[in-house]
Design a protein around this motif. Structure first.
Motif, PDB file in Angstrom:
ATOM      1  N   ALA A  63       0.831  -1.206   0.000  1.00  0.00           N
ATOM      2  CA  ALA A  63       0.000   0.000   0.000  1.00  0.00           C
ATOM      3  C   ALA A  63       0.866   1.257   0.000  1.00  0.00           C
ATOM      4  O   ALA A  63       0.545   2.244  -0.685  1.00  0.00           O
ATOM      5  CB  ALA A  63      -0.918  -0.012   1.214  1.00  0.00           C
ATOM      6  N   SER A  70      -3.096   6.125   3.464  1.00  0.00           N
ATOM      7  CA  SER A  70      -4.166   6.279   4.459  1.00  0.00           C
ATOM      8  C   SER A  70      -4.488   4.966   5.183  1.00  0.00           C
ATOM      9  O   SER A  70      -5.190   4.971   6.194  1.00  0.00           O
ATOM     10  CB  SER A  70      -5.431   6.820   3.795  1.00  0.00           C
ATOM     11  OG  SER A  70      -5.878   5.924   2.779  1.00  0.00           O
ATOM     12  N   ILE A  71      -4.004   3.858   4.656  1.00  0.00           N
ATOM     13  CA  ILE A  71      -4.269   2.561   5.282  1.00  0.00           C
ATOM     14  C   ILE A  71      -3.331   2.396   6.474  1.00  0.00           C
ATOM     15  O   ILE A  71      -2.107   2.506   6.342  1.00  0.00           O
ATOM     16  CB  ILE A  71      -4.074   1.418   4.281  1.00  0.00           C
ATOM     17  CG1 ILE A  71      -5.010   1.592   3.080  1.00  0.00           C
ATOM     18  CG2 ILE A  71      -4.333   0.070   4.940  1.00  0.00           C
ATOM     19  CD1 ILE A  71      -4.805   0.562   1.998  1.00  0.00           C
ATOM     20  N   THR A  72      -3.893   2.122   7.636  1.00  0.00           N
ATOM     21  CA  THR A  72      -3.100   1.986   8.854  1.00  0.00           C
ATOM     22  C   THR A  72      -2.977   0.529   9.273  1.00  0.00           C
ATOM     23  O   THR A  72      -3.721  -0.338   8.805  1.00  0.00           O
ATOM     24  CB  THR A  72      -3.748   2.796   9.990  1.00  0.00           C
ATOM     25  OG1 THR A  72      -5.039   2.240  10.272  1.00  0.00           O
ATOM     26  CG2 THR A  72      -3.888   4.259   9.610  1.00  0.00           C
ATOM     27  N   GLU A  75      -6.127  -0.867  11.087  1.00  0.00           N
ATOM     28  CA  GLU A  75      -7.229  -1.263  10.194  1.00  0.00           C
ATOM     29  C   GLU A  75      -6.960  -2.632   9.568  1.00  0.00           C
ATOM     30  O   GLU A  75      -7.867  -3.471   9.471  1.00  0.00           O
ATOM     31  CB  GLU A  75      -7.402  -0.209   9.096  1.00  0.00           C
ATOM     32  CG  GLU A  75      -7.940   1.120   9.595  1.00  0.00           C
ATOM     33  CD  GLU A  75      -8.003   2.165   8.499  1.00  0.00           C
ATOM     34  OE1 GLU A  75      -8.802   3.112   8.623  1.00  0.00           O
ATOM     35  OE2 GLU A  75      -7.248   2.035   7.516  1.00  0.00           O
ATOM     36  N   LEU A  76      -5.723  -2.873   9.181  1.00  0.00           N
ATOM     37  CA  LEU A  76      -5.395  -4.174   8.602  1.00  0.00           C
ATOM     38  C   LEU A  76      -5.523  -5.289   9.637  1.00  0.00           C
ATOM     39  O   LEU A  76      -6.042  -6.369   9.348  1.00  0.00           O
ATOM     40  CB  LEU A  76      -3.979  -4.144   8.027  1.00  0.00           C
ATOM     41  CG  LEU A  76      -3.772  -3.221   6.816  1.00  0.00           C
ATOM     42  CD1 LEU A  76      -2.298  -3.203   6.407  1.00  0.00           C
ATOM     43  CD2 LEU A  76      -4.633  -3.648   5.636  1.00  0.00           C
ATOM     44  N   HIS A  79      -9.206  -6.000  10.282  1.00  0.00           N
ATOM     45  CA  HIS A  79      -9.827  -6.758   9.189  1.00  0.00           C
ATOM     46  C   HIS A  79      -9.392  -8.218   9.238  1.00  0.00           C
ATOM     47  O   HIS A  79     -10.211  -9.125   8.987  1.00  0.00           O
ATOM     48  CB  HIS A  79      -9.451  -6.141   7.846  1.00  0.00           C
ATOM     49  CG  HIS A  79     -10.125  -6.789   6.680  1.00  0.00           C
ATOM     50  ND1 HIS A  79     -11.480  -6.809   6.510  1.00  0.00           N
ATOM     51  CD2 HIS A  79      -9.608  -7.489   5.619  1.00  0.00           C
ATOM     52  CE1 HIS A  79     -11.804  -7.467   5.405  1.00  0.00           C
ATOM     53  NE2 HIS A  79     -10.664  -7.888   4.849  1.00  0.00           N
ATOM     54  N   VAL A  90      -5.870  -5.384  -0.161  1.00  0.00           N
ATOM     55  CA  VAL A  90      -4.825  -4.442  -0.567  1.00  0.00           C
ATOM     56  C   VAL A  90      -4.596  -4.527  -2.072  1.00  0.00           C
ATOM     57  O   VAL A  90      -4.437  -3.490  -2.738  1.00  0.00           O
ATOM     58  CB  VAL A  90      -3.529  -4.724   0.220  1.00  0.00           C
ATOM     59  CG1 VAL A  90      -2.389  -3.842  -0.290  1.00  0.00           C
ATOM     60  CG2 VAL A  90      -3.749  -4.485   1.706  1.00  0.00           C
ATOM     61  N   LEU A  93      -7.398  -2.598  -3.688  1.00  0.00           N
ATOM     62  CA  LEU A  93      -7.252  -1.141  -3.530  1.00  0.00           C
ATOM     63  C   LEU A  93      -6.179  -0.597  -4.461  1.00  0.00           C
ATOM     64  O   LEU A  93      -6.345   0.484  -5.057  1.00  0.00           O
ATOM     65  CB  LEU A  93      -6.919  -0.818  -2.072  1.00  0.00           C
ATOM     66  CG  LEU A  93      -8.054  -1.030  -1.064  1.00  0.00           C
ATOM     67  CD1 LEU A  93      -7.548  -0.855   0.353  1.00  0.00           C
ATOM     68  CD2 LEU A  93      -9.207  -0.071  -1.329  1.00  0.00           C
ATOM     69  N   SER A 104     -13.045   2.804  -1.531  1.00  0.00           N
ATOM     70  CA  SER A 104     -12.463   3.123  -0.231  1.00  0.00           C
ATOM     71  C   SER A 104     -12.090   1.842   0.509  1.00  0.00           C
ATOM     72  O   SER A 104     -12.527   0.743   0.152  1.00  0.00           O
ATOM     73  CB  SER A 104     -13.455   3.940   0.602  1.00  0.00           C
ATOM     74  OG  SER A 104     -14.633   3.174   0.862  1.00  0.00           O
ATOM     75  N   PHE A 105     -11.270   2.001   1.561  1.00  0.00           N
ATOM     76  CA  PHE A 105     -10.861   0.844   2.346  1.00  0.00           C
ATOM     77  C   PHE A 105     -12.068   0.221   3.049  1.00  0.00           C
ATOM     78  O   PHE A 105     -12.172  -1.005   3.139  1.00  0.00           O
ATOM     79  CB  PHE A 105      -9.801   1.274   3.373  1.00  0.00           C
ATOM     80  CG  PHE A 105      -9.320   0.147   4.243  1.00  0.00           C
ATOM     81  CD1 PHE A 105      -8.380  -0.755   3.782  1.00  0.00           C
ATOM     82  CD2 PHE A 105      -9.821  -0.016   5.528  1.00  0.00           C
ATOM     83  CE1 PHE A 105      -7.941  -1.806   4.581  1.00  0.00           C
ATOM     84  CE2 PHE A 105      -9.385  -1.053   6.330  1.00  0.00           C
ATOM     85  CZ  PHE A 105      -8.441  -1.948   5.859  1.00  0.00           C
ATOM     86  N   THR A 109     -13.230  -3.670   2.437  1.00  0.00           N
ATOM     87  CA  THR A 109     -13.328  -4.651   3.525  1.00  0.00           C
ATOM     88  C   THR A 109     -14.757  -5.163   3.675  1.00  0.00           C
ATOM     89  O   THR A 109     -14.963  -6.342   3.985  1.00  0.00           O
ATOM     90  CB  THR A 109     -12.860  -4.014   4.835  1.00  0.00           C
ATOM     91  OG1 THR A 109     -13.590  -2.791   5.072  1.00  0.00           O
ATOM     92  CG2 THR A 109     -11.380  -3.714   4.793  1.00  0.00           C
TER      93      THR A 109
END
Length: 328
Positions: A63, A70-72, A75-76, A79, A90, A93, A104-105, A109
């Motif tokens: 990413a 913006s993906i943290t 969040e991963l 998920h 990923v 995205l 969007s993420f 998800t």
């Protein structure tokens, strides 16, 4: 002495293996070299939370390299703990970002947790998919059956993937539209001359409403002529009418036979009564002689009348013998 040395070396090796398992130092080096900031403590805590650090770190590296900053990590991890596929999300995205698709993420998800392959959905949005319908049989107004096959070109509708209907619904709706279009045609010849009229009519129905796809085109691949359904129905109707008429005639015949048997039974009953009555005649004559109500001359006169009656019957029926002739 050698035994203690080997034991110390074994303890050191086991300690290093356990350390590098719970503290993936080399994975941390890979993340830092790729520009992803993550601490060794977080990698250690991932092991404690039973989250594979390699999966999360490589997803963050992918990413980051694709510009999706913006993906943290949280969040991963969330998920993954929810049962999702971090790699596919990923990948989807990154593909959506390169293809300028608004994804969007949170949407990715949600699609993944709904049980759909979000990466294939993004690929289908870029490269539309062709679906071949099974043979669809329909009958035109002139009674001729047509068997049509269609090819439906669809594109994934990202916004409808969660809760939208699948390919089976698309095929069912397209089949229904083909049947309706052919059924409304006056003649099968007009359909064979202009097969594109079917696809145009089906496209105007908006068959992709409420589905996870967007129909781009419907092309009629093949049309074959089937049976003459109208003639078959007429033959079946004529056979049914024939069977009904035969059943009614058999019913009338049975009723006539029953009436005939009933009339014969009545005739036999009447004949029995006549014989019974004739048997009473000699008794009545004897009683009349005894009581003096009938004389000898009266009896002969009655016999003459009977002979005249038999003669008239023999004249009316030539060739038949009478009682008078038998007497002679």
């Amino acid at each position: 002495m050698d035994f203690f040395l080997i034991l110390i070396v074994g303890v050191i090796v086991v300690t290093l293996l356990v350390f590098f398992y719970y503290v993936p130092f080399f994975l941390w080096i890979n993340a830092i070299s790729a520009g992803v900031r993550i601490s060794l403590i977080q990698l250690f805590l991932m092991r404690i939370r039973r989250v594979p650090p390699r999966t999360i770190v490589y997803a963050m590296i992918e990413a980051h390299k694709a510009g999706l900053k913006s993906i943290t990590r949280d969040e991963l991890e969330a998920h993954y703990l929810a049962g999702g596929h971090v790699e596919k999300v990923v990948h989807a995205l990154v593909s959506a970002s390169k293809a300028n698709i608004d994804l969007s993420f949170q949407m990715a998800t949600a699609i993944d947790l709904a049980g759909r392959d979000v990466f294939n959905a993004v690929q289908m949005s870029v490269n539309p998919k062709v679906i071949d319908t099974p043979p669809v049989a329909a009958v035109a107004k002139d009674g001729i059956q047509l068997i049509a096959k269609a090819r439906v070109t669809v594109r994934a509708n990202i916004k409808q993937l969660v809760g939208g209907a699948g390919e089976e619904t698309i095929l069912a709706r397209v089949g229904e539209g083909i049947v309706s279009s052919i059924g409304s045609s006056e003649s099968h010849k007009s359909v064979l001359e202009n097969p594109d009229s079917i696809s145009k009519l089906v496209l105007r129905k908006g068959l992709d409403a409420g589905t996870a796809f967007e129909i781009l085109s419907i092309d009629i691949a093949d049309i074959d002529i089937g049976k003459n359904i109208g003639a078959v129905l007429q033959i079946d109707q004529a056979q049914a009418d024939k069977n009904i008429a035969q059943a009614r005639a058999e019913e009338r015949r049975a009723m006539a036979i029953a009436e005939e048997q009933e009339m014969k039974a009545k005739a036999q009953e009447a004949r029995a009564k006549v014989i019974e009555a004739e048997a009473e005649v000699p008794r009545a004559l004897a009683e009349a002689f005894r009581s003096g109500n009938l004389g000898v001359m009266d009896y002969y006169r009655m016999q003459n009348i009977q002979a005249d009656t038999d003669m008239r019957d023999s004249i009316a029926r030539p060739g038949a013998s009478t009682k008078g002739d038998n007497k002679k």
